[in-house]
Design a protein around this motif. Structure first.
Motif, PDB file in Angstrom:
ATOM      1  N   GLN A  54      29.577   8.232  10.895  1.00  0.00           N
ATOM      2  CA  GLN A  54      28.199   8.563  10.518  1.00  0.00           C
ATOM      3  C   GLN A  54      28.148   9.221   9.137  1.00  0.00           C
ATOM      4  O   GLN A  54      27.281   8.891   8.315  1.00  0.00           O
ATOM      5  CB  GLN A  54      27.581   9.488  11.566  1.00  0.00           C
ATOM      6  N   VAL A  55      29.081  10.128   8.893  1.00  0.00           N
ATOM      7  CA  VAL A  55      29.110  10.809   7.597  1.00  0.00           C
ATOM      8  C   VAL A  55      29.486   9.823   6.491  1.00  0.00           C
ATOM      9  O   VAL A  55      28.925   9.859   5.390  1.00  0.00           O
ATOM     10  CB  VAL A  55      30.094  11.998   7.630  1.00  0.00           C
ATOM     11  N   ALA A  56      30.433   8.935   6.779  1.00  0.00           N
ATOM     12  CA  ALA A  56      30.849   7.942   5.799  1.00  0.00           C
ATOM     13  C   ALA A  56      29.677   7.065   5.368  1.00  0.00           C
ATOM     14  O   ALA A  56      29.537   6.725   4.184  1.00  0.00           O
ATOM     15  CB  ALA A  56      31.982   7.085   6.353  1.00  0.00           C
ATOM     16  N   GLN A  57      28.833   6.687   6.314  1.00  0.00           N
ATOM     17  CA  GLN A  57      27.661   5.866   5.995  1.00  0.00           C
ATOM     18  C   GLN A  57      26.736   6.593   5.015  1.00  0.00           C
ATOM     19  O   GLN A  57      26.140   5.977   4.123  1.00  0.00           O
ATOM     20  CB  GLN A  57      26.906   5.512   7.275  1.00  0.00           C
ATOM     21  N   HIS A  58      26.622   7.916   5.190  1.00  0.00           N
ATOM     22  CA  HIS A  58      25.787   8.709   4.277  1.00  0.00           C
ATOM     23  C   HIS A  58      26.298   8.601   2.843  1.00  0.00           C
ATOM     24  O   HIS A  58      25.520   8.387   1.906  1.00  0.00           O
ATOM     25  CB  HIS A  58      25.773  10.167   4.730  1.00  0.00           C
ATOM     26  N   TYR A  59      27.618   8.730   2.647  1.00  0.00           N
ATOM     27  CA  TYR A  59      28.173   8.702   1.297  1.00  0.00           C
ATOM     28  C   TYR A  59      28.145   7.302   0.694  1.00  0.00           C
ATOM     29  O   TYR A  59      27.921   7.147  -0.518  1.00  0.00           O
ATOM     30  CB  TYR A  59      29.591   9.268   1.297  1.00  0.00           C
ATOM     31  N   GLU A  60      28.372   6.291   1.503  1.00  0.00           N
ATOM     32  CA  GLU A  60      28.279   4.925   0.993  1.00  0.00           C
ATOM     33  C   GLU A  60      26.854   4.632   0.540  1.00  0.00           C
ATOM     34  O   GLU A  60      26.631   3.967  -0.478  1.00  0.00           O
ATOM     35  CB  GLU A  60      28.708   3.934   2.070  1.00  0.00           C
TER      36      GLU A  60
END
Length: 760
Positions: free
Chosen positions: A151-157
């Motif tokens: 979920q956090v990775a999606q935010h940064y992408e």
């Protein structure tokens, strides 16, 4: 003479032992750095990230702006978040919500305190447990945590990509859409951010409650709080500082007062004749002023981006000059214009001190000038092209912007600058060689100038040590060799020795006394300064011993500054020594300002953030910016301007000299800097520090704080200081422009390389 020889021996001992210790600690950092596992896998066997992705993510972030776009482990810019702290906080929030939904079918925020408590305990246990298997070179992640990471990775992408939903946040962070263009780089970026946050919260092997970054950043949700060593060594450093200042004052008072120096009746340099190479330095100083003007302009633009992330008073300037570019230029030029002033001073004084104009010295001076101009223009242009076109990590590393604060230029430009510095040291050595070989009272001072020049050239090689794939902890180790030791170390020794030489040649201080004093001051400074480099590395994945050594020696760095104010007063008295000294008044006043800002900027504001317990809470906040502005311009900048004015006094026609322009230039720059620091940067840093202590670093660097009414008001309060400062720089530029004109001075006759007899 015997006493002076003894001091030189002690200087050599301190120099070599300190660097041996610094090298040994570097070896320990290399051995104990946070591991980059070959794989990060979930408990179900899914591969989440690989070592290659972590490394590629590091390269992608650096190529996108790196430390000019937020920070990692606290080092970088202050508008965007610290990505280590930001990831860590976001991951905890996501994990708590996952467990709350699993157990209570509610979000965590909707739970009662009794329902939240067991989840909080579980979060701390999972986040701090070290699951790294050295044999398999693998980190195993609990399944629910893996879901939170996704979920956090999606935010940064989304943030570093082009998702319109993130436009507002990008504007608050002063980012541009599509900061990373390559799809694989964009997917690898979260791997690096995760790894930096994992190292910040995961316990070191064999340690009960100490992470790889000594529990930095402050994050109460995972019980990231100061370690015992952080607190104890801070107390010890303060005790050492007090004891060191007491010893310094006692030593100073025990010294036998010398008879006042008898000032000459007329200027000893009145018969100074200009050689071709000395005249060749004239153009250097106009580049210095041009770079200073450009730096001021980029600073104003960068500061304004803190309010309007993509615009400058409504103009969409970020489309052509984004924050990462303007701040890169601002920080890079801050070093380059100061360095250029000092390099030109060395070239100007070499024939004066050596008594000879070496063959082809003018050719070397001119060639070096155009080479430095190529490096400045080329590195800035290539950095801008790389940022705007998103040309990727290979281009950024070799030609564009490496993404490292103060060492941002591409490797090709660094290599060329290193060669240029070696050429400069050679030119300086050729000019000084006759004086170095001939015994005299000033031989020691001249030797100190030459040795520090050689160190300036050689130690820039530290910028060539790291590569694209170097571990981030080691990049920071070598980067601070350059930023701290090169800029704050050898350049300061060089400038201090040059000032002592100038004042002794003017007859304002005794040469023998200056000789001993410079060697003693260098011993004291390097004794604390070399190992004091480690205070930058407390929380960058280094072993806990770095905190102990860095705290103690960085306290010793401040000790000699206790008497700087008194030294500044004595320097000021030189302006009243004789009527002819008035012609050097504003050059000497710049040296007085150096003493003031050394005490305030380097001393008070520097030690305010140096103890580990202080830096634990304020690293990456505007407290550092307050210290940086006051020390970099106040000390090194005013040194450069003072040396420049001294050289221009000899280079420019006396009839065109206008003290009426220098007076407002001097006072406007210093008053403007004082306003900038104490009306804006320092209050902003204190406001952020309170937020960091209470809620954690993530909050102090969040958009909520950065764009709060208090912070934006403090940014606007910087405008008056910026205006006053800029007016001072403009006065300096006008003064320099009025010096241009036909030079009626005659070139000194040169016979077999020997200057005329009347050479001063």
């Amino acid at each position: 003479m015997q006493k002076t020889r003894t001091l030189w021996r002690w200087l050599a001992i301190v120099f070599f032992l300190s660097f041996a210790a610094l090298g040994w600690i570097g070896r320990e950092i290399y051995l104990d750095k946070p591991p980059i596992p070959q794989q990060i896998v979930s408990s179900s066997g899914q591969v989440l990230y690989t070592a290659e992705q972590i490394q590629r993510g590091q390269e992608a972030w650096l190529s996108a702006g790196g430390q000019q776009m937020g920070s990692v482990w606290g080092h970088g810019s202050y508008v965007a978040p610290d990505w280590s702290a930001d990831w860590l906080h976001r991951e905890v929030l996501a994990l708590r919500n996952i467990w709350a939904q699993q157990q209570f079918k509610k979000d965590y925020a909707q739970l009662s305190r009794e329902e939240q408590a067991p989840i909080d305990v579980r979060v701390v246990s999972v986040m701090r447990s070290n699951t790294y298997d050295a044999a398999k070179d693998t980190v195993t992640i609990q399944a629910d945590r893996a879901l939170a990471m996704q979920q956090v990775a999606q935010h940064y992408e989304s943030l570093f990509g082009t998702d319109p939903a993130q436009d507002k946040l990008r504007e608050q962070y002063a980012m541009i859409a599509g900061s990373i263009k390559d799809a694989d780089d964009l997917k690898a970026l979260p791997a690096f951010f995760f790894w930096s946050a994992w190292a910040a919260a995961t316990n070191r092997p064999g340690e009960n409650h100490i992470s790889y970054t000594s529990n930095w950043p402050h994050e109460p949700l995972v019980q990231n709080t100061p370690t015992t060593g952080t607190s104890l060594w801070s107390i010890a450093s303060i005790i050492l500082l007090i004891g060191g200042i007491a010893a310094m004052v006692l030593f100073h008072n025990m010294q036998r007062e010398e008879e006042p120096t008898v000032c000459p009746d007329k200027d000893p340099l009145i018969s100074l004749q200009l050689t071709p190479s000395m005249k060749g330095t004239f153009k250097y100083f106009y580049v210095v002023i041009g770079l200073l003007l450009a730096q001021v302009g980029m600073g104003i633009i960068s500061a304004h981006y803190q309010v309007e992330g993509g615009s400058f008073f409504g103009i969409p300037l970020a489309e052509a000059l984004p924050f990462t570019v303007s701040r890169t230029i601002h920080t890079q030029l801050g070093v380059l214009w100061i360095a250029t002033a000092w390099l030109a001073t060395g070239l100007f004084l070499a024939p004066v001190l050596g008594g000879k104009e070496p063959k082809f010295q003018k050719l070397g001076t001119d060639a070096l000038f155009y080479a430095l101009l190529l490096i400045v223009v080329g590195s800035i242009a290539c950095g801008w092209i790389g940022t705007m076109q998103r040309l990727g990590s290979n281009y950024s590393f070799w030609l564009g912007n490496q993404g490292l604060e103060y060492t941002s230029m591409g490797r090709v430009w660094q290599i060329l600058l290193f060669i240029g510095l070696l050429i400069w040291a050679t030119l300086l050595g050729r000019g000084l060689w006759p004086a170095l070989r001939k015994p005299s009272e000033s031989q020691g001072l001249i030797a100190m100038v030459f040795i520090s020049a050689v160190c300036i050239g050689l130690f820039y090689a530290s910028s060539l040590v790291w590569g694209q794939k170097t571990h981030y902890a080691m990049i920071e180790y070598w980067r601070w060799w350059l930023v701290h030791l090169w800029v704050e170390g050898f350049f300061e020794v060089f400038a201090t020795a040059v000032i002592a030489l100038l004042l002794s040649r003017l007859g304002l201080i005794r040469t023998a006394s200056a000789n001993r004093a410079i060697v003693l001051e260098t011993i004291v400074f390097l004794f604390g300064g070399i190992l004091g480099t480690l205070h930058h590395l407390y929380f960058t994945g280094s072993p806990t011993s770095v905190i102990a050594v860095g705290a103690m020696f960085s306290a010793l760095e401040v000790v000699p500054l206790a008497l700087i104010a008194a030294e500044a007063y004595h320097t000021y008295r030189h302006t009243q020594a004789a009527p002819w000294v008035e012609k050097y008044r504003w050059s000497i006043m710049c040296f007085v300002a150096v003493g003031f800002w050394n005490t305030v900027g380097a001393g008070l504001l520097g030690f305010a953030i140096n103890p580990p317990i202080a830096l634990y809470y304020v690293q990456g906040l505007n407290m550092t910016a307050a210290h940086g502005h006051a020390a970099l311009f106040g000390v090194y900048g005013m040194l450069g301007i003072g040396l420049m004015l001294f050289c221009l006094r000899g280079l420019a026609p006396a009839a065109k000299w206008n003290d009426g322009l220098l007076k407002p230039a001097f006072w406007s720059m210093n008053i403007g800097l004082f306003m900038m620091v104490f009306m804006s940067l320092l209050p902003a840093g204190i406001y952020q520090a309170a937020a960091s202590v209470e809620h954690g670093l993530w909050y102090a660097r969040s958009a909520e704080i950065i764009h709060s009414s208090v912070m934006e008001t403090l940014v606007w309060l910087r405008v008056p200081g910026d205006i006053v400062f800029a007016v001072g720089v403009l006065y300096l530029a006008v003064f320099a422009l009025r010096l241009l004109g036909k030079d009626s001075s005659k070139t000194v006759p040169v016979v077999d390389g020997q200057l005329a007899k009347n050479q001063a």
